[in-house]
Design an enzyme around this catalytic site. Structure first.
Site, PDB file in Angstrom:
ATOM      1  N   VAL A  14       4.247  -8.566  -6.348  1.00  0.00           N
ATOM      2  CA  VAL A  14       3.382  -9.406  -5.531  1.00  0.00           C
ATOM      3  C   VAL A  14       2.073  -9.691  -6.249  1.00  0.00           C
ATOM      4  O   VAL A  14       1.572 -10.825  -6.258  1.00  0.00           O
ATOM      5  CB  VAL A  14       3.125  -8.758  -4.158  1.00  0.00           C
ATOM      6  N   TYR A 139       4.684   7.169   2.426  1.00  0.00           N
ATOM      7  CA  TYR A 139       4.237   5.862   1.935  1.00  0.00           C
ATOM      8  C   TYR A 139       3.533   5.086   3.034  1.00  0.00           C
ATOM      9  O   TYR A 139       2.402   4.621   2.876  1.00  0.00           O
ATOM     10  CB  TYR A 139       5.431   5.066   1.404  1.00  0.00           C
TER      11      TYR A 139
END
Length: 323
Positions: A14, A139
């Site tokens: 990204v 995460y």
């Protein structure tokens, strides 16, 4: 107007696409990436590259920068379960160091790459930003902790910040695309089957309460995602922490993805039905209403076949070495 931006993690999937959009818009871009998961060739031409960790941002950040776009995080859910300290040290500790560096340098605008994993298993869909946050992995918990940290920085020190919570990012943008190692995302995994790199794709559960029994997910094209980041740079006021979900607002099932890959590539894709994975919700679809209202953003690449075609083009480019 041309501005100067630091893009941490700008050699990753990204981050590289966002950095490319910034360069194309005429901005001055510095990419800071340690290449632990990113790729040097992912840094767009025209951007300065510094090989280094996000913890080292203070060495490079000064008052000439207008904003920071922060992508430097580890993002493998499974790894975060077996090695949580790695995620707390980098994702949380690294961001704490970055915020301190921004404060000292007087850089008061931040766009943060957050995640839908902060929500965990949703109580209802589509998911809005007011949904309860209950991450099911270290995460997701590390990203939520950073969101809380940023909110405190905004309130105490006047930072203007936007956290963008992605759903399933997919597709490619020119020479920039998805190549995680190990790969865990559905579309590139299915494309690997079409390329003959995998024997079959595993479909985890076919008895969910969905139209075809397989999980439904919201896929957003990485170029649409990048455009949201550029809009987010001017969306928050000093002292404000704005959180926006980014998705296309529609869900596609695992079987729809597999069938679309078959049609786009013209290759057979054998599939194996496996047991459900623990913690996999039946449906994860975003409400992007806040991003539409506050950023003036609207995704335009919402067709699944188009998303898959772009990802397939990138996969073939990597395989043949040709543009």
């Amino acid at each position: 107007m041309s501005n100067k931006y630091l893009v941490t993690g700008g050699a990753g999937y990204v981050g590289s696409v966002v950095a490319a959009h910034l360069v194309e818009a005429g901005h001055t871009v510095t990419v800071l990436d340690d290449l632990s998961t990113g790729h040097r060739e992912g840094v767009p031409a025209g951007a300065e590259f510094i090989e280094g960790r996000v913890q080292d941002a203070a060495r490079h950040l000064d008052a000439s920068y207008d904003a920071v776009l922060h992508f430097a995080a580890f993002s493998q859910v499974g790894e975060s379960v077996t090695d949580p300290e790695k995620y707390w040290r980098n994702n949380v500790g690294g961001t704490m160091d970055l915020l301190a560096a921004m404060r000292v340098a007087g850089v008061r605008t931040l766009v943060f790459s957050s995640t839908a994993a902060t929500y965990g298993e949703p109580e209802s869909t589509p998911i809005t930003e007011s949904a309860p946050t209950a991450p099911t992995s270290p995460y997701g918990a590390s990203k939520l902790a950073v969101d809380h940290m940023i909110a405190g920085e905004c309130a105490a020190h006047g930072l203007a910040a936007v956290s963008l919570r992605y759903f399933n990012v997919a597709g490619a943008y020119g020479a920039y695309g998805e190549r995680h190692d190990p790969e865990s995302h559905l579309i590139p995994l299915v494309l690997q089957v079409a390329q003959g790199k995998r024997a079959a794709v595993s479909v985890y559960g076919d008895d969910y309460p969905t139209p075809d029994g397989t999980c439904v997910r919201d896929y957003i094209h990485v170029a649409d995602l990048a455009e949201a980041h550029l809009l987010a740079l001017t969306a928050a006021a000093p002292g404000e922490h704005l959180i926006c979900n980014l998705g296309n607002g529609n869900g596609f099932s695992v079987r729809e993805v597999v069938e679309t890959v078959r049609k786009v590539t013209g290759h057979p894709v054998p599939e194996i039905t496996a047991d459900r994975r623990g913690g996999d919700p039946a449906v994860l679809v975003a409400s992007a209403r806040t991003a539409i209202d506050r950023l003036g953003w609207r995704p335009s690449r919402t067709d699944l076949a188009g998303i898959v075609a772009d990802a397939w083009r990138f996969a073939r480019q990597r395989e043949t070495g040709t543009p």
